[in-house]
Scaffold this motif. Structure first.
Motif, PDB file in Angstrom:
ATOM      1  N   LYS A 172     -34.391  -7.089 -70.715  1.00  0.00           N
ATOM      2  CA  LYS A 172     -33.876  -8.435 -70.461  1.00  0.00           C
ATOM      3  C   LYS A 172     -34.991  -9.436 -70.193  1.00  0.00           C
ATOM      4  O   LYS A 172     -34.907 -10.594 -70.583  1.00  0.00           O
ATOM      5  CB  LYS A 172     -32.911  -8.389 -69.286  1.00  0.00           C
ATOM      6  CG  LYS A 172     -31.626  -7.681 -69.660  1.00  0.00           C
ATOM      7  CD  LYS A 172     -30.657  -7.610 -68.507  1.00  0.00           C
ATOM      8  CE  LYS A 172     -29.354  -7.006 -68.962  1.00  0.00           C
ATOM      9  NZ  LYS A 172     -28.390  -6.878 -67.876  1.00  0.00           N
ATOM     10  N   TYR A 173     -36.030  -8.984 -69.525  1.00  0.00           N
ATOM     11  CA  TYR A 173     -37.140  -9.888 -69.270  1.00  0.00           C
ATOM     12  C   TYR A 173     -37.826 -10.286 -70.569  1.00  0.00           C
ATOM     13  O   TYR A 173     -38.160 -11.451 -70.781  1.00  0.00           O
ATOM     14  CB  TYR A 173     -38.164  -9.227 -68.344  1.00  0.00           C
ATOM     15  CG  TYR A 173     -37.781  -9.275 -66.898  1.00  0.00           C
ATOM     16  CD1 TYR A 173     -37.821 -10.468 -66.214  1.00  0.00           C
ATOM     17  CD2 TYR A 173     -37.386  -8.143 -66.222  1.00  0.00           C
ATOM     18  CE1 TYR A 173     -37.473 -10.531 -64.890  1.00  0.00           C
ATOM     19  CE2 TYR A 173     -37.035  -8.185 -64.898  1.00  0.00           C
ATOM     20  CZ  TYR A 173     -37.080  -9.385 -64.232  1.00  0.00           C
ATOM     21  OH  TYR A 173     -36.738  -9.436 -62.919  1.00  0.00           O
ATOM     22  N   TYR A 201     -25.147 -12.152 -67.508  1.00  0.00           N
ATOM     23  CA  TYR A 201     -26.481 -11.601 -67.722  1.00  0.00           C
ATOM     24  C   TYR A 201     -27.054 -11.280 -66.358  1.00  0.00           C
ATOM     25  O   TYR A 201     -27.380 -12.160 -65.577  1.00  0.00           O
ATOM     26  CB  TYR A 201     -27.320 -12.645 -68.447  1.00  0.00           C
ATOM     27  CG  TYR A 201     -28.520 -12.107 -69.183  1.00  0.00           C
ATOM     28  CD1 TYR A 201     -28.368 -11.157 -70.184  1.00  0.00           C
ATOM     29  CD2 TYR A 201     -29.795 -12.565 -68.904  1.00  0.00           C
ATOM     30  CE1 TYR A 201     -29.461 -10.684 -70.882  1.00  0.00           C
ATOM     31  CE2 TYR A 201     -30.888 -12.088 -69.599  1.00  0.00           C
ATOM     32  CZ  TYR A 201     -30.713 -11.151 -70.582  1.00  0.00           C
ATOM     33  OH  TYR A 201     -31.805 -10.688 -71.281  1.00  0.00           O
ATOM     34  N   LYS A 202     -27.130  -9.987 -66.064  1.00  0.00           N
ATOM     35  CA  LYS A 202     -27.636  -9.598 -64.747  1.00  0.00           C
ATOM     36  C   LYS A 202     -29.008  -8.999 -64.905  1.00  0.00           C
ATOM     37  O   LYS A 202     -29.209  -8.119 -65.736  1.00  0.00           O
ATOM     38  CB  LYS A 202     -26.705  -8.564 -64.123  1.00  0.00           C
ATOM     39  CG  LYS A 202     -25.497  -9.177 -63.484  1.00  0.00           C
ATOM     40  CD  LYS A 202     -24.902  -8.239 -62.465  1.00  0.00           C
ATOM     41  CE  LYS A 202     -23.815  -8.975 -61.720  1.00  0.00           C
ATOM     42  NZ  LYS A 202     -23.232  -8.223 -60.638  1.00  0.00           N
ATOM     43  N   ILE A 203     -29.947  -9.484 -64.156  1.00  0.00           N
ATOM     44  CA  ILE A 203     -31.248  -8.824 -64.193  1.00  0.00           C
ATOM     45  C   ILE A 203     -31.694  -8.459 -62.793  1.00  0.00           C
ATOM     46  O   ILE A 203     -31.322  -9.068 -61.806  1.00  0.00           O
ATOM     47  CB  ILE A 203     -32.347  -9.648 -64.902  1.00  0.00           C
ATOM     48  CG1 ILE A 203     -32.638 -10.949 -64.185  1.00  0.00           C
ATOM     49  CG2 ILE A 203     -31.990  -9.924 -66.337  1.00  0.00           C
ATOM     50  CD1 ILE A 203     -33.843 -11.652 -64.764  1.00  0.00           C
ATOM     51  N   ASN A 204     -32.494  -7.414 -62.764  1.00  0.00           N
ATOM     52  CA  ASN A 204     -33.072  -6.922 -61.537  1.00  0.00           C
ATOM     53  C   ASN A 204     -34.419  -7.556 -61.361  1.00  0.00           C
ATOM     54  O   ASN A 204     -35.300  -7.365 -62.184  1.00  0.00           O
ATOM     55  CB  ASN A 204     -33.309  -5.420 -61.668  1.00  0.00           C
ATOM     56  CG  ASN A 204     -32.182  -4.640 -61.100  1.00  0.00           C
ATOM     57  OD1 ASN A 204     -31.693  -4.978 -60.034  1.00  0.00           O
ATOM     58  ND2 ASN A 204     -31.764  -3.627 -61.800  1.00  0.00           N
ATOM     59  N   LEU A 231     -27.304 -14.440 -64.146  1.00  0.00           N
ATOM     60  CA  LEU A 231     -27.838 -15.600 -64.839  1.00  0.00           C
ATOM     61  C   LEU A 231     -26.841 -16.147 -65.841  1.00  0.00           C
ATOM     62  O   LEU A 231     -26.016 -15.419 -66.385  1.00  0.00           O
ATOM     63  CB  LEU A 231     -29.116 -15.231 -65.598  1.00  0.00           C
ATOM     64  CG  LEU A 231     -30.286 -14.706 -64.804  1.00  0.00           C
ATOM     65  CD1 LEU A 231     -31.390 -14.332 -65.751  1.00  0.00           C
ATOM     66  CD2 LEU A 231     -30.777 -15.749 -63.846  1.00  0.00           C
ATOM     67  N   GLU A 245     -30.923 -19.323 -68.385  1.00  0.00           N
ATOM     68  CA  GLU A 245     -31.982 -19.162 -67.387  1.00  0.00           C
ATOM     69  C   GLU A 245     -31.518 -19.619 -66.018  1.00  0.00           C
ATOM     70  O   GLU A 245     -32.277 -19.581 -65.064  1.00  0.00           O
ATOM     71  CB  GLU A 245     -33.206 -19.997 -67.809  1.00  0.00           C
ATOM     72  CG  GLU A 245     -34.058 -19.292 -68.810  1.00  0.00           C
ATOM     73  CD  GLU A 245     -35.532 -19.408 -68.474  1.00  0.00           C
ATOM     74  OE1 GLU A 245     -35.868 -19.720 -67.335  1.00  0.00           O
ATOM     75  OE2 GLU A 245     -36.331 -19.159 -69.379  1.00  0.00           O
ATOM     76  N   LYS A 293     -33.551 -22.474 -61.917  1.00  0.00           N
ATOM     77  CA  LYS A 293     -33.958 -21.538 -62.963  1.00  0.00           C
ATOM     78  C   LYS A 293     -34.757 -20.375 -62.377  1.00  0.00           C
ATOM     79  O   LYS A 293     -35.109 -20.402 -61.208  1.00  0.00           O
ATOM     80  CB  LYS A 293     -34.783 -22.282 -64.004  1.00  0.00           C
ATOM     81  CG  LYS A 293     -33.995 -23.415 -64.615  1.00  0.00           C
ATOM     82  CD  LYS A 293     -34.624 -23.912 -65.877  1.00  0.00           C
ATOM     83  CE  LYS A 293     -33.669 -24.818 -66.611  1.00  0.00           C
ATOM     84  NZ  LYS A 293     -33.097 -25.876 -65.748  1.00  0.00           N
ATOM     85  N   ILE A 294     -35.022 -19.396 -63.219  1.00  0.00           N
ATOM     86  CA  ILE A 294     -35.745 -18.216 -62.719  1.00  0.00           C
ATOM     87  C   ILE A 294     -37.090 -18.635 -62.148  1.00  0.00           C
ATOM     88  O   ILE A 294     -37.514 -18.176 -61.094  1.00  0.00           O
ATOM     89  CB  ILE A 294     -35.977 -17.198 -63.849  1.00  0.00           C
ATOM     90  CG1 ILE A 294     -34.652 -16.750 -64.442  1.00  0.00           C
ATOM     91  CG2 ILE A 294     -36.721 -15.985 -63.329  1.00  0.00           C
ATOM     92  CD1 ILE A 294     -34.816 -15.886 -65.655  1.00  0.00           C
TER      93      ILE A 294
END
Lengths: 359, 375, 149
Positions: free
Chosen positions: A155-156, B17-20, B38, B41, B355-356
């Motif tokens: 994902k990154y 959209y899930k991020i760690n 998310l 972004e 945003k991130i």
């Protein structure tokens, strides 16, 4: 100035005398390929070393200084390490695209190098649309980045790749359409060699009045963005995305991305030098005939490299000074400021050329 | 947005959209794991997942003597270790009514401020790195090194000093201490303006921080935010001013308050705070009173039955020690009120909609140290 | 406000509060768990203006478990301590009154095993979800990880 076509012509004649035409063409292709690959690799080594030393200089440390004199072989050692490293990939990656991606970048970089004039007639592919060819080819690189980000199944990486394509596609406009095109108006040709030759009376940066200076500034900014370097390094964004689009690459595949980044920086600097700073022409100061005479003795390729190094140094200076922009700020900068400025600049330049106000 | 949406016309599926972010992430400054939801972004939700460096220090205290506990507190917020030690020592001293000499108080204050300076320097360097300016890190470490050298000479250690003990200090200051601190102050007075030229005034840096992570005064109080992060929202919460301890009632310094409440204000509070810390050190360094560096105490201290709370101002905010004693050699229950834990609780609220890249900036401006949060 | 004034003020709000201000550092109030939310609301909005809850501690008192809340007023700068105990390990959540409790109550649930009614997201905070037991309890035994002196 020394005409390098004498050397290349001699090689061509000698090859023609010993083998048929097809053989000559193939041999020349191979020769040029070998020379450029060697140059490419050497350039990567030198630029990485230079970057690290310059970073050291800006951060009051030494940089690499143990391997060889002044640590010059550090990058060689690093290369060997990268070559020997195990290639670790992800299981879920789309392996075909995943493996293909690094080559896109490398090939795009290599192809753009073909049209750069390193000296008088010292150019691999002398084509009458040289600058256009270069712009077109260097845009292929973004496909490599996008593929890398997409196929890694990370994902990154995905976020990094999407950022990258957003940036490159928008900045391509200012870079190619406006700032370079403005200079093409001035030079009246797209052939890289002819652009250089047209600057014999003086560099376009100085002869083109204010529009040329604006175009140069816009070019440097967009060029930094095109090469994904700080302050536009959102694709990698160490502190946000880890390593961005190349997070899942290791060993030599990672080295390809790394190398391509540095060579792209060289290419952007080379365009800047060719279009704005007189390419391989020596520095001439009006009315200083003695000085100019001495300068003429220094060969063209050396001039080219000196000028390119200066531009590269400026780009590295950016990297070790500026913080990183945010994605919306990057796009705002392009669409709201740089593009309108450079479009107006283009009109201004057209006006200047039309009125014949060039020195 | 629900977890999955399917467009009726096209059949396209839209998913959350899930991020760690973390536990291994360059911007987490340790092992903090954030689960981000998310939309493109843009952050819709931040869920902290803690415990990657939870060592159960509060449970450990229940079997240790008070003198041993002091050394555990180093490992909470390792960047303000001296201040943490001081909090436990003050709590124990107040409970047992042990008088410490003025010399101890002054030295504790000086070293506490040096710790704060070192912590803020490290924060500044890392803040720059998080925003993408890599050179700040080296600038900060150049100056932080000087403080670490002073600490090494006087306390014996560079990071986790363990210089305090209930009743005073472990040993007297090194003969070079005053000279070297003065040298450092002289050097840092040159460096601090450099910090401002390199980063604070940079247009990109300002654009990245201004208006990001706005924290209103009411929210900050309700979420228990303290320290420089809260003072950026104009909350007067400096424990050194409100409940003075050690020698803080004898020195003259300003409590930095800025009204804005965004990340840049939190940044500026810390920058100004470094100046104030230098002021405090300058006032005290030539006036260290003569006296004993310790008050003799027995090896095993037994606090009278009761509850004791001591708060101090660590580099990150209000650090508190709550001791419930049943009269034995170990506390019945000991709680560390860590500033980072409270500051983390507001992260979700102030980073939604950003945003991130902004999340990284906000996290930096709140200045987390993860062992402090996890305990 | 002085402790005496605070005591008078709070006594006027509700019955069943126990005060202790002799031999303690700060004014300490013990409240029955049914009145907890009520008291907290009054503390925050009332004249005392205790808007800053800086510490929440779960304590195992042996027979029963409870919470100790430390509150401060950013306006008047006085501090009080609120004690509440429960014998069935259930308390009312105060996360909507003091949002700082969201994480702190999760911590108390994780390490002490107190359940908070009305908490939006009561999960373990530090320990793994499948951890057995609540380590800060006095009767917690873990032969592998704990050194008992």
């Amino acid at each position: 100035m020394y005409d390098f076509s004498k050397i290349t012509g001699a090689i061509h004649n000698w090859l023609s005398s010993i083998m048929p035409d097809l053989g000559v063409i193939i041999t020349e292709w191979v020769l040029i390929g070998v020379v450029f690959l060697a140059f490419f690799a050497l350039l990567g080594l030198i630029l990485v070393y230079a970057e690290r030393r310059i970073a050291g200089f800006f951060q009051f440390r030494l940089g690499p200084n143990r391997v060889g004199p002044f640590g010059m072989f550090q990058t060689v050692a690093d290369t060997v390490k990268l070559l020997l490293k195990e290639l670790v990939g992800t299981k879920e990656a789309d392996s075909f695209l995943y493996n293909l991606a690094p080559y896109f970048l490398i090939i795009a970089a290599l192809m753009s190098m073909a049209v750069i004039p390193y000296g008088f007639n010292l150019v691999a592919y002398d084509v009458n649309i040289g600058l256009f060819f270069m712009m077109a080819v260097s845009s292929i690189g973004v496909i490599g980045i996008l593929l890398a980000g997409w196929s890694s199944n990370n994902k990154y990486s995905m976020i990094g790749a999407i950022r990258s394509s957003a940036i490159i596609i928008s900045y391509e406009l200012s870079l190619g359409l406006s700032s370079v095109l403005a200079m093409v108006l001035l030079a009246g040709t797209l052939n890289m060699n002819e652009i250089v030759m047209s600057q014999q009376a003086g560099w376009w940066l100085f002869r083109g009045h204010i529009p040329a200076i604006i175009a140069f500034i816009v070019f440097i900014i967009t060029g930094t963005a095109e090469t994904n370097r700080v302050p536009f390094d959102l694709t990698e964004a160490e502190s946000e995305l880890g390593a961005g689009f190349h997070a899942e690459y290791s060993g030599i595949k990672f080295a390809f991305f790394f190398l391509a980044e540095f060579v792209n920086m060289f290419i952007i600097s080379a365009i800047a030098v060719t279009v704005f700073l007189g390419g391989w022409l020596p520095i001439h100061i009006p009315f200083w005939d003695g000085f100019n005479g001495i300068m003429d003795y220094i060969p063209g390729p050396i001039w080219f490299m000196i000028k390119t190094s200066i531009v590269i140094f400026i780009l590295m200076w950016f990297r070790w000074t500026f913080p990183r922009l945010r994605i919306d700020q990057v796009l705002t900068l392009e669409w709201k400021y740089l593009l309108p400025i450079s479009l107006v600049n283009l009109i201004l330049m057209a006006f200047v050329v039309m009125m014949g106000w060039v020195f | 947005m629900t977890t999955t949406e399917i467009d009726n016309n096209t059949g396209l599926v839209t998913q959350e959209y899930k991020i760690n972010m973390g536990p291994q992430h360059p911007a987490a400054h340790g092992v903090l794991r954030l689960v981000l939801t998310l939309n493109g972004e843009i952050i819709e939700k931040v869920e902290p997942d803690l415990g990657y460096i939870h060592r159960g220090i509060e449970k450990m205290t229940e079997r240790d003597t008070y003198k041993q506990i002091v050394h555990l507190t180093d490992r909470l917020d390792y960047l303000s270790s001296h201040i943490n030690n001081e909090a436990v020592c003050l709590a124990v001293e107040n409970a047992l009514e042990i008088e410490v000499s003025d010399r101890v108080k002054v030295i504790r204050t000086i070293i506490g401020e040096l710790t704060r300076l070192a912590s803020h320097q490290l924060w500044w360097g890392v803040m720059g790195m998080d925003i993408g300016a890599l050179t700040t890190f080296m600038y900060a470490f150049r100056d932080r090194e000087l403080i670490n050298d002073i600490m090494e000479e006087t306390c014996g250690t560079r990071l986790t000093m363990n210089y305090n003990k209930p009743g005073g200090l472990m040993f007297d200051i090194h003969p070079n201490f005053q000279k070297r601190v003065k040298e450092f102050i002289k050097q840092f007075k040159v460096s601090l303006p450099e910090y401002n030229t390199l980063l604070s005034g940079n247009v990109i840096f300002k654009k990245r921080l201004q208006g990001i992570g706005y924290m209103s005064k009411e929210d900050a109080i309700a979420y228990g935010v303290s320290g420089p992060s809260a003072r950026g929202s104009n909350i007067s919460c400096d424990v050194r001013k409100i409940h003075p301890y050690s020698a803080y009632d004898k020195v003259d310094f300003k409590e930095i308050l800025i009204e804005g409440g965004d990340s840049y204000d939190r940044y500026m509070v810390r920058m100004f705070e470094m100046e104030e810390s230098m002021k405090i050190i300058e006032q005290l360094i030539d006036n260290i009173p003569e006296g004993d560096f310790e008050t003799k105490t027995s090896a095993i201290l037994k606090l009278p039955k009761g509850e004791y709370y001591q708060k101090v101002e660590s580099a990150r905010g209000e650090f508190g020690v709550f001791i419930v004693s049943d009269g034995k050699k170990s506390p019945y229950r000991m709680k560390f009120r860590s500033p980072g834990f409270a500051n983390l609780s507001i992260l979700d609220k102030i980073s939604r909609g950003h945003k991130i890249a902004d999340l990284v900036a906000i996290m930096s401006s709140l200045d987390f140290v993860i062992p402090d949060i996890d305990r | 406000m002085t402790n005496t004034e605070l005591q008078t003020l709070m006594s006027s709000w509700m019955d069943g509060l126990e005060f202790a201000d002799e031999g303690v550092q700060h004014l300490t109030i013990t409240v029955g768990k049914e009145n907890l939310r009520n008291l907290m609301l009054k503390l925050r909005d009332g004249e005392g203006a205790f808007d800053y809850m800086f510490s929440l501690t779960a304590v195992d008192w042996g027979k029963e478990r409870g919470m100790v809340y430390h509150l401060e007023s950013t306006k008047h700068r006085h501090i009080i301590v609120v004690h509440v105990t429960t014998d069935d390990e259930v308390l009312d959540s105060i996360h909507d009154i003091y949002p700082t409790a969201i994480l702190n109550e999760r911590e108390a649930f994780d390490l002490m095993g107190i359940t908070f009614n009305g908490h939006p997201d009561l999960r373990r905070l530090f320990l793994q979800d499948d951890w057995v037991g609540h380590p800060l309890r006095k009767d917690y035994v873990d032969e592998a990880n704990m050194i008992v002196r």
